[in-house]
Design an enzyme around this catalytic site. Sequence first.
Site, PDB file in Angstrom:
ATOM      1  CD  GLN A 241       4.487  -3.583  -1.778  1.00  0.00           C
ATOM      2  OE1 GLN A 241       4.110  -2.913  -0.836  1.00  0.00           O
ATOM      3  NE2 GLN A 241       3.735  -4.518  -2.328  1.00  0.00           N
ATOM      4  N   GLY A 242       9.152  -3.119  -3.682  1.00  0.00           N
ATOM      5  CA  GLY A 242      10.125  -4.219  -3.628  1.00  0.00           C
ATOM      6  C   GLY A 242      10.144  -4.804  -2.236  1.00  0.00           C
TER       7      GLY A 242
ATOM      8  CD  GLU B 201       0.557  -4.108   1.248  1.00  0.00           C
ATOM      9  OE1 GLU B 201       0.268  -4.811   0.290  1.00  0.00           O
ATOM     10  OE2 GLU B 201       1.697  -4.088   1.762  1.00  0.00           O
TER      11      GLU B 201
END
Lengths: 395, 395, 380, 380
Positions: B126-127, B246
């Site tokens: 994940q960036g 998330e």
Amino acid sequence: MDLTFPPAQEAFRTEARAWLEAHVPAPGTLASLDTAEGFEQHRAWERTMFEDRWSVVSWPAQYGGRDVGIFEWLIFEEEYYRAGGPRRVSQNGVFLLAPTMFEHATPAQKARYLPPMAAGDEIWCQGWSEPDAGSDLAGIRSRATPNASGDGWVLDGQKTWCSRGAFAEWCFGIFRTDPGAERHRGLTYFLVPMDAPGVTVRPISQLDGETGFAEVFFEGVEVADDQILGSVGEGWTVAMSTAGSERGLSLRSPARYSEAAGRLIDLYAARADGDGPQAGRIADDVARAYIDAEAYKLHTYWTASKVADGHSVGPEASCNKIFWSETDLAIHTAALQLLGPEAELLDPDPSGEGQAQPGPWLDGYLFALAGPIYAGTNEIQRNVVAERLLGLPRG
Amino acid sequence: MDLTFPPAQEAFRTEARAWLEAHVPAPGTLASLDTAEGFEQHRAWERTMFEDRWSVVSWPAQYGGRDVGIFEWLIFEEEYYRAGGPRRVSQNGVFLLAPTMFEHATPAQKARYLPPMAAGDEIWCQGWSEPDAGSDLAGIRSRATPNASGDGWVLDGQKTWCSRGAFAEWCFGIFRTDPGAERHRGLTYFLVPMDAPGVTVRPISQLDGETGFAEVFFEGVEVADDQILGSVGEGWTVAMSTAGSERGLSLRSPARYSEAAGRLIDLYAARADGDGPQAGRIADDVARAYIDAEAYKLHTYWTASKVADGHSVGPEASCNKIFWSETDLAIHTAALQLLGPEAELLDPDPSGEGQAQPGPWLDGYLFALAGPIYAGTNEIQRNVVAERLLGLPRG
Amino acid sequence: MRFAFTEQQLELRGAVRQVLARECTVADLRAMALGDRHGGAGRTHERWSVLAELGATGLLVPQAHGGLGLGELELVGVLEEAGWAGLPEPLLESAGLAAPLMAAADAASNGGAGSVLGRFLEKVAAGEVVATVGGIDVTSAGLVTTTTPSPEVTQGTVVTPRVTGASVAGVALVALNLPGAGWQLHLVEADPDGVTTTPSIDPTRDLGTLEWSPWPHTLIASGERAEAMLSDLADRAALFSAAQLLGLTERMITMAADYAKERRQFGKPIGSFQAVKHHLANARVALEFARPTTYRAADSIARDLADRSAHASMAKAMASDAADLAARVALQVHGAIGYTWECDLQLWMKRAWVLSAAWGDAPTHRSRVLSHAMAAAAER
Amino acid sequence: MRFAFTEQQLELRGAVRQVLARECTVADLRAMALGDRHGGAGRTHERWSVLAELGATGLLVPQAHGGLGLGELELVGVLEEAGWAGLPEPLLESAGLAAPLMAAADAASNGGAGSVLGRFLEKVAAGEVVATVGGIDVTSAGLVTTTTPSPEVTQGTVVTPRVTGASVAGVALVALNLPGAGWQLHLVEADPDGVTTTPSIDPTRDLGTLEWSPWPHTLIASGERAEAMLSDLADRAALFSAAQLLGLTERMITMAADYAKERRQFGKPIGSFQAVKHHLANARVALEFARPTTYRAADSIARDLADRSAHASMAKAMASDAADLAARVALQVHGAIGYTWECDLQLWMKRAWVLSAAWGDAPTHRSRVLSHAMAAAAER
């Protein structure tokens, strides 16, 4: 480091204890000081103390004190709570206004105000907060304008949460003398008789239904120049020295918490069912509250030693208010937990013979609940600790 | 209200349990997934699951799933933790990116990316965060500029805290495509291969010394138009749907906490000395953690029922992150308290025969410590709860 | 698997909310708190009648006895509303505890409409008689009786302290545990002379001490049977007080949030300060997770599942903690205003204090849950 | 009554601070944490030498044995500095626990410089030998031994796990509690072959398991005398770990406050947000009140007052809680950075976790305080 008291201080303790044992009214003798009847009874008690010079032990003898040091004062407080002394109706004057007076008042003002304060003849209430200036004291709007003849001031505005306000003779508070100045500037500290024309008192009932505080309205109240404490426009600085004593050392002697913590241990011994996880849970809360009371006492001694050594109290004092208010609440919360479903009872349970009773604990709990709120909410206090002690930037 | 599972779901549970019992590697078989060796071992496990269609049960069959509903997914998760299944190395892709893809990707993108994600052939990192954009994601500075030929984009900048970043094949993240736009605007969501020229990875060691995450540097990285998810400039909206998963339901199945809470009870039974106030103190913490895990499970079922009824999850989901992260920490803190001075040991105590061992609890504690920090710190989450659920004004 | 209320359940709850908004106003509560017991009682009667019209008073009473014959899930919704509205009457005790126990005793005695129990049950369902319970308390070690027998008791006078709704109840189910003889459950008819009012910190709480005499005809269960009924009562008491606490909690949070939007300090609403936001968010999170825990407990009791006691204890533990936190936070957010009699918050806060401590406080119920979990683990 | 340190006490502390700022740098700690035990040990030797030069290693050793002959108050200040600096060497164990126990045993045996104990004591004071303790742990029920005797033990091998400083210690005081025979305290000389290193979450912690054999000549106390010495040791362990925790706590708060002034989010330093301020303020308040509690305990042990155990337990309870809170808060304030190996915070945080749990955690010591308070109350 020496944590023992020298013979002279022990002698002082012995003398105080003997006097208190002989004079403190039996429990339940006095009505609540938030009633008219109780107020006068408590005033009479202040007079009794004053007559034998116990009402203001740390003050100079000329104003009715014994001129003793900070440790003697702490000793007296310990003995006072140990003896179950009544709540001090003169507290606002003796513990909040007087320290400010010693610093800022003229000799004439001290001579005029301190002796009747010590004697309980004049009880003071505090004119601090306003409806829109609670934690944010700098938002004061009540104003003082010079009177027509130029030899005094006229007060207008409203103060609220004035403890003892319903029955007090005098009020001290800050008023805006320079309407153009912003926030902390242009405020002046006034001393106002509650029977002055234009002063109206509206008592406020507390959680327990009693009138512990009042709103005070000022409409064209005339005051003379010599009713200013400090200089015109310097009210904030003067007031902060009082706020400092409210939040810091002088008001909050550890004796209340030590005494309550001792009673909590007795209650635990009488009430805990001794085995099972529940007792354990309460045990930990009881132990924590007891230790916190002890820590507060030690911290006070630590600070008192600094003062006795001639140092200033220091910014660490900003931690005090948070700690004593939470300790007080922790002690009383643990007690109510031990009392379980009986905690709600206003009157002693007739079946609870010889056991510790809920009544005083419930009163103490209600009193403790106010702790995190007044004298600057604990939220404000945490900002202060973070900014002054840790250097965090203002929000 | 019916809290029992119908036969079809029970059958699904039975099937999952049987498969997991037969296939889950024995404890200690796989190295940590934050090592090169362990990463490949965990990838192999993903492939094993994929072959029997257990890696992404809730996905459509065409991408390798079983097309089952939300309750089956919860059941699978329960069984997965019950069986002691390995940590999911494909988690970022499967639980964070995939839900976003189902909502925003083109059919061609889905066909391209989802099957290898399900098979563990392409692991995603994940960036999201940048050194100066942590809790404040809107402060993203990494930029994407149109390339010279106008048929693609060039990425420059730096991302950090990329979980699995050290070994992953792909990265998803947001980049600023409109440098003139402020904060939430002008961002675009890109899919970037980690082996593209100009991508540099610097692994970051965690508290335990392993490289759980990485910094990823982008210098003139060329990407094509079809590596954009959603539209240009819509990256924030697209990203928030991932951030929502998330923080909300899909990532955090209750199974981890239920399983750990069950082990905590076993540990308590094995380790508590049974009598004395100390045991009681720990008992209360143990019971509280156990109840909280149960409450989180029930709340998830409650939300899942809303979803199954066709309602949206609702703003109440903003409470989830705070609760599961604190529950996780409470479970592991209680366990370490029970382990006492042995809690610090990285390897099992040779003298602790047959008793619950500290090692896994310490790992779990370190993992739990990150909970209140990542996916939006709990401070940010409390702001969200106060603003969205209680309507308090933005600060 | 569907963990949600039905439309009908939500409708009943909505109806109760509407009625209480009209019949249980802050002004009503204030009148009662100020000691206007007479006026308060007048409103009590009206309120009880409208609740009876909705069927709330006989919600758990079998239809054969004039009740709705509904279950715990419905009553949980109703009691959440009672908490929200600050209802001072003993609906929890009458409809939630006494009525189902009377129905169970009636069924066990093969009674029917003609029996004493059956006749009372009908009056309770119809709202003509208020019922209550007494003499029993929950500790981590188990149930204890609070009823004190006089030394020579067999037919003598016994004293049962802290009975809720004592001044309005027409009938009370009272437990005692006689040394040697074990548990007994008695059905005691109202005797206004036998009630002494006990002032509580909660000024709208109707608490009293009963003096009464056990007779063979008042005995409705003894020994193991009485114990089982009291264990059932304890589960229900935990569940229903949890439900009422949820409503109290939500109301306190709402009051505090409303105040935080309005009250300004340092030039902005105090609700924009993080400290205030985080206090309130913590209370809101506690409420959010106490809710499904309570609903599950209702379902478990309704289905009489083996884990019902543990589920009820979880609900009470979470709801008590949420209410205690909300009370503390709401007071802190209100500041000095919250400390006054004039602030409405006090009415809900005191109620929350009392109900949080009643029927076993949070640590008590947590210890019950832990014992249950350890026993279950030992069986695995 | 004067509750304050003397100038001399403050000067000694200041000297230790200066020396450790030079000899115990973050780089040194990192080298050690990275497993560079050899380099680490090299620095260990240097550090120990400079501490010995200052007299810290023999601070509690009588002057007759080459020590400073000072008291617990002086050592508390030194150990606060050790905590602040993150000193990894077992100064607490050697100077605070083993040395005074050896001196007491020596005095009891009418030893003197010529005795075995006396000779060791001189070396310990001079910093030539590091001493440690093992085999003893504090629970709420009392002291327990962690030393496991093999079944046939009288002269056999015994195993003592989790001995701090095991790899550098030249001598260890080890407790065991033989079934039937009661407590014994042995003086065990170093045997590198008898030490197995035990990896700890704290990478700078030198923890090991000792295998050793009790012989008549290793026995320095048994029975009641051993028990009294171990009780003394437990008080000192509580006090001195409290002192070291104070230093760790202050350092963690300082690190977090510094970070909060620097790190910007949402356009301003995170330290300007109330949530961050209040987290840190709470930790700072906990530290503020743990301090005088610890200093009082030092005075009580120095004067051997009747309440010394309770005072030591109060100190450990407050200091452990303060350290746990500071660790949690500092990590939360640092955010993801704090979760990395590269962030210095980890070195102090892990040390705090370990020391907070060692020698009895906070609840353990609170239960000891409560027992003491109840006994005192019963006597009133």
